[in-house]
Design a protein around this motif. Structure first.
Motif, short mmCIF file in Angstrom:
data_model
loop_
_atom_site.label_atom_id
_atom_site.label_comp_id
_atom_site.label_asym_id
_atom_site.label_seq_id
_atom_site.Cartn_x
_atom_site.Cartn_y
_atom_site.Cartn_z
N MET A 1 0.75 -1.29 -0.60
CA MET A 1 -0.16 -0.12 0.82
C MET A 1 0.50 1.30 -0.39
O MET A 1 1.25 1.64 1.03
N ILE A 2 0.67 2.46 -0.89
CA ILE A 2 1.01 3.19 -0.94
C ILE A 2 0.64 4.61 0.01
O ILE A 2 -0.17 4.05 0.81
N PRO A 3 1.70 5.15 1.54
CA PRO A 3 1.04 6.06 2.02
C PRO A 3 -0.10 6.64 1.38
O PRO A 3 0.47 7.68 0.29
N LEU A 37 -6.65 1.91 -0.82
CA LEU A 37 -7.72 3.44 -0.98
C LEU A 37 -7.31 2.71 -2.85
O LEU A 37 -7.69 3.67 -3.82
N VAL A 38 -5.89 2.95 -3.09
CA VAL A 38 -5.15 1.75 -4.22
C VAL A 38 -6.33 1.43 -5.17
O VAL A 38 -7.41 2.10 -6.29
N GLU A 39 -6.44 0.59 -3.68
CA GLU A 39 -7.65 -0.96 -4.96
C GLU A 39 -8.80 -0.15 -4.87
O GLU A 39 -9.37 -1.00 -5.77
N ILE A 40 -9.60 0.33 -3.68
CA ILE A 40 -11.15 1.28 -3.93
C ILE A 40 -11.41 1.76 -5.70
O ILE A 40 -11.65 1.32 -6.08
N ALA A 41 -9.99 2.77 -5.25
CA ALA A 41 -10.26 3.81 -6.63
C ALA A 41 -9.88 3.34 -7.73
O ALA A 41 -10.55 4.08 -8.65
N ALA A 44 -12.86 1.82 -8.55
CA ALA A 44 -14.47 2.52 -9.50
C ALA A 44 -13.96 3.39 -9.96
O ALA A 44 -15.07 4.02 -10.36
N ASN A 45 -13.27 3.00 -10.85
CA ASN A 45 -12.35 3.36 -12.05
C ASN A 45 -12.01 4.94 -11.82
O ASN A 45 -12.45 6.17 -12.68
N ILE A 46 -11.61 5.54 -10.61
CA ILE A 46 -11.76 6.84 -9.81
C ILE A 46 -10.36 7.50 -10.88
O ILE A 46 -10.08 8.37 -10.97
N LEU A 47 -9.71 6.66 -10.58
CA LEU A 47 -8.16 6.08 -11.17
C LEU A 47 -7.62 5.86 -12.47
O LEU A 47 -8.09 4.81 -12.23
N THR A 129 6.51 0.48 -10.15
CA THR A 129 5.73 -0.63 -11.44
C THR A 129 4.25 -0.69 -10.50
O THR A 129 3.81 0.05 -9.31
N SER A 130 3.32 -1.07 -11.61
CA SER A 130 2.07 -1.13 -11.07
C SER A 130 0.93 -2.75 -10.83
O SER A 130 2.48 -3.41 -10.94
N PRO A 131 0.45 -2.65 -10.07
CA PRO A 131 0.32 -3.84 -9.84
C PRO A 131 -0.71 -4.85 -10.90
O PRO A 131 0.01 -6.21 -10.28
N THR A 132 -0.46 -4.84 -12.12
CA THR A 132 -0.69 -5.55 -13.54
C THR A 132 0.66 -5.67 -13.38
O THR A 132 0.77 -7.07 -13.88
N GLU A 133 1.68 -5.19 -14.08
CA GLU A 133 3.06 -4.86 -14.37
C GLU A 133 3.64 -5.75 -13.83
O GLU A 133 4.07 -6.64 -13.35
N MET A 134 2.86 -6.36 -11.82
CA MET A 134 3.69 -6.94 -10.77
C MET A 134 3.26 -8.37 -11.16
O MET A 134 4.45 -8.91 -10.89
N LYS A 135 1.78 -8.18 -11.34
CA LYS A 135 1.35 -10.04 -11.48
C LYS A 135 2.40 -10.63 -12.49
O LYS A 135 2.43 -11.92 -12.75
#
Length: 575
Positions: A1-3, A37-41, A44-47, A129-135
């Motif tokens: 999680m990013i702070p 928060l990143v996972e929720i955002a 919900a396509n907020i980010l 890196t991003s979660p998709t790239e990490m996968k």
């Protein structure tokens, strides 16, 4: 999680959010649901994921790494233990003579980078890196492991047919898997590793801060190799599968040495292994670090200054009794005194103290060891545990003849210890006149300081708390301890604390442990009541009259101080 602070700064600086209302609601949901928060955002396509993590990299002045079409050698992948990669989303993607290049979804996770630096001896160079790239990166990781698993399966089949378990245990893939399990446990601060065979697979769980957590599931084909590898490390019999075995071994990562105490027992689906981690460089903690409040601490300090008598520490297995005793011994460890201990087992080595390990096979028990100690001119004696009448009687007589005796006993609270000794056959007058102090204790989890937040109890929680403690009692307890803030005049107005969950605490809201204590200091009135065969309940009432805090009261004060949570106190002290 990013702070959250960094996330909010990035979003604001680069204008990544179009709908502020949705963004505000996402933040509330993250706190309420204890989620990232990143996972929720993102959900919900907020980010936009790619835009967000590119800007996080830019904000932190780091390179952004993509893994599509990138090959990573198995040598580089293996620089980061598999469990660490999976739980902390970090992979090594390249290396030089002096550096290891790491990609992380949370580049602020300095602890993971520091662990890898110590393990590899290479300086970490961090990229985002991003979660998709990490996968994608972890998929390559799993592919590498699957190849190793195939090799192990083949070797296991060969070993099974030839009966040569030693051969499969020394194959590199098995060695790597076991090393990963051990190293990651050290990094996570685990106290125990459980390796549990099931019908179709093998589960690895760590006990972290007193709670067992699932870490990984391995194929059943690895079972024989892993068990054999641990047996070789602990110098146990490879061909013994039907009897329990105990052993010990050490590993070193950089300058840190950790001892592992190994227990193996036969179960329905194979052999279960439990390994207790004992860090050799661990220093004894002070009474403040153990979690003693001022009043109980002063009582304990008075007791250890006495030249003779008994100090007993009580509680169930795993409640930190030995750690408390070692801390007291370290305070008493001076050149002018002779300290001897008899333990089962010796958990930590303390310079300047004569430590002995019992060995029932040759007749060296707590009782026989204690008798021998009395001929060794001791000032202070520590007996690992009073288990029987003989050990209890010798300990009491040693305390009467000018020695300070420290020991442990299995009772649920401090007052119960006194009738328990009498039940073991020690005369009441000896119990009354030799015991200086009894410490009953439990360990509870501390709130993670990185995600700690304030809250007020709702109506149902207030009612539950009032049932357990009583409203007036709680308020008086807080007043006496001096922990009430201005305006906190009723239970509804009192602020407590909880952990929201973050990367630092593995989303649990807790990080680390400390003790809650019940310290019963002997006085003339308690001595008189013991001689009158008073019950534990009567002794508790008298001790409370003289200011003894119960464990639950001690914990409640720590919850108000923001060290732990109300739910944790109720979990640990429930009968």
């Amino acid at each position: 999680m990013i702070p959250i602070k960094i996330l909010e700064d990035v979003v604001k600086k680069y204008g990544l959010v179009k709908d502020e209302g949705k963004w505000g609601q996402a933040k509330k949901d993250a706190i309420a649901q204890n989620k990232d928060l990143v996972e929720i955002a993102l959900g919900a396509n907020i980010l936009d994921e790619n835009a967000l993590f590119l800007k996080i990299a830019e904000y932190l002045g780091l390179e952004f790494v993509s893994f599509k079409g990138r090959d990573i050698s198995q040598e580089v992948i293996n620089l980061v233990p598999n469990p660490l990669a999976l739980t902390h989303n970090v992979v090594a993607y390249d290396k030089t003579k002096s550096e290891v290049l790491l990609a992380m979804t949370d580049p602020t996770d300095i602890e993971a980078a520091e662990f890898i630096r110590r393990k590899t001896g290479l300086e970490p160079k961090i990229a985002a890196t991003s979660p998709t790239e990490m996968k994608e990166a972890l998929r390559m990781y799993r592919t590498g492991f699957e190849e190793e698993f195939k090799i192990i399966q083949e070797k296991s089949a060969e070993a099974a047919s030839s009966g040569d378990l030693k051969k499969v245990a020394e194959e590199l893939p098995i060695v790597n898997v076991v090393n990963s399990i051990l190293e990651h446990a050290i990094y996570e601060g685990a106290s125990d590793i459980h390796v549990e065979p099931n019908e179709k697979e093998m589960d690895i769980r760590y006990r972290i801060d007193g709670v067992l957590r699932p870490i990984m599931t391995l194929p059943k084909s690895l079972q024989n190799g892993i068990v054999a590898r641990v047996k070789i490390l602990a110098n146990l019999k490879l061909d013994e599968h039907m009897a329990p075995q105990d052993g010990r071994f050490k590993i070193q990562i950089q300058n840190d040495r950790t001892a592992f105490r190994v227990s193996i027992i036969p179960v329905y689906d194979g052999e279960k292994i439990v390994m207790r981690l004992l860090p050799e460089g661990a220093k004894s903690l002070t009474l403040d670090q153990l979690g003693f409040l001022e009043q109980p601490k002063q009582a304990l300090e008075r007791a250890i200054k006495k030249p003779n008598g008994m100090i007993l520490v009580t509680g169930p297995t795993g409640s930190g009794k030995t750690t408390t005793l070692y801390s007291i011994l370290s305070m008493l460890n001076q050149p002018g005194v002779n300290i001897s201990t008899i333990e089962d087992p010796i958990e930590y080595r303390i310079k300047g103290i004569n430590q002995s390990q019992i060995n029932p096979k040759v007749g060296f028990t707590f009782a026989t060891g204690l008798r021998a100690f009395l001929r060794q001119d001791p000032n202070i004696i520590m007996v690992g545990e009073i288990r029987d009448q003989e050990t209890a009687e010798i300990s009491v007589h040693a305390a009467m003849t000018g020695h300070l005796v420290l020991s442990t006993l299995h009772t649920n609270d401090a007052p119960t210890t006194l009738p328990r000794l009498i039940d073991m056959g020690v005369p009441p007058f000896l119990v009354a006149y030799t015991i200086n102090l009894i410490v009953a204790q439990r360990l509870l989890r501390k709130i993670c300081t990185f995600c700690k937040s304030e809250f007020k109890l709702d109506k149902n929680s207030l009612n539950e708390l009032a049932k357990v403690f009583g409203v007036e009692k709680i308020l008086n307890l807080f007043k006496q301890a001096g922990v009430l803030k201005a305006g906190e005049t009723s239970l509804e107005e009192i602020t407590f604390y909880q952990g929201a969950g973050c990367a630092k605490c593995n989303q649990s809201g807790y990080k680390g442990r400390l003790g809650i204590y019940e310290v019963l200091e002997m006085n003339n009135e308690i001595t008189k009541k013991i001689n009158e065969h008073a019950t534990a309940a009567e002794l508790k009432t008298i001790a409370q009259k003289f200011g003894m805090l119960t464990m639950s009261e001690d914990g409640l004060i720590k919850a108000k101080m923001g060290i732990t949570s109300i739910s944790e106190i109720l979990r640990v002290t429930k009968d």
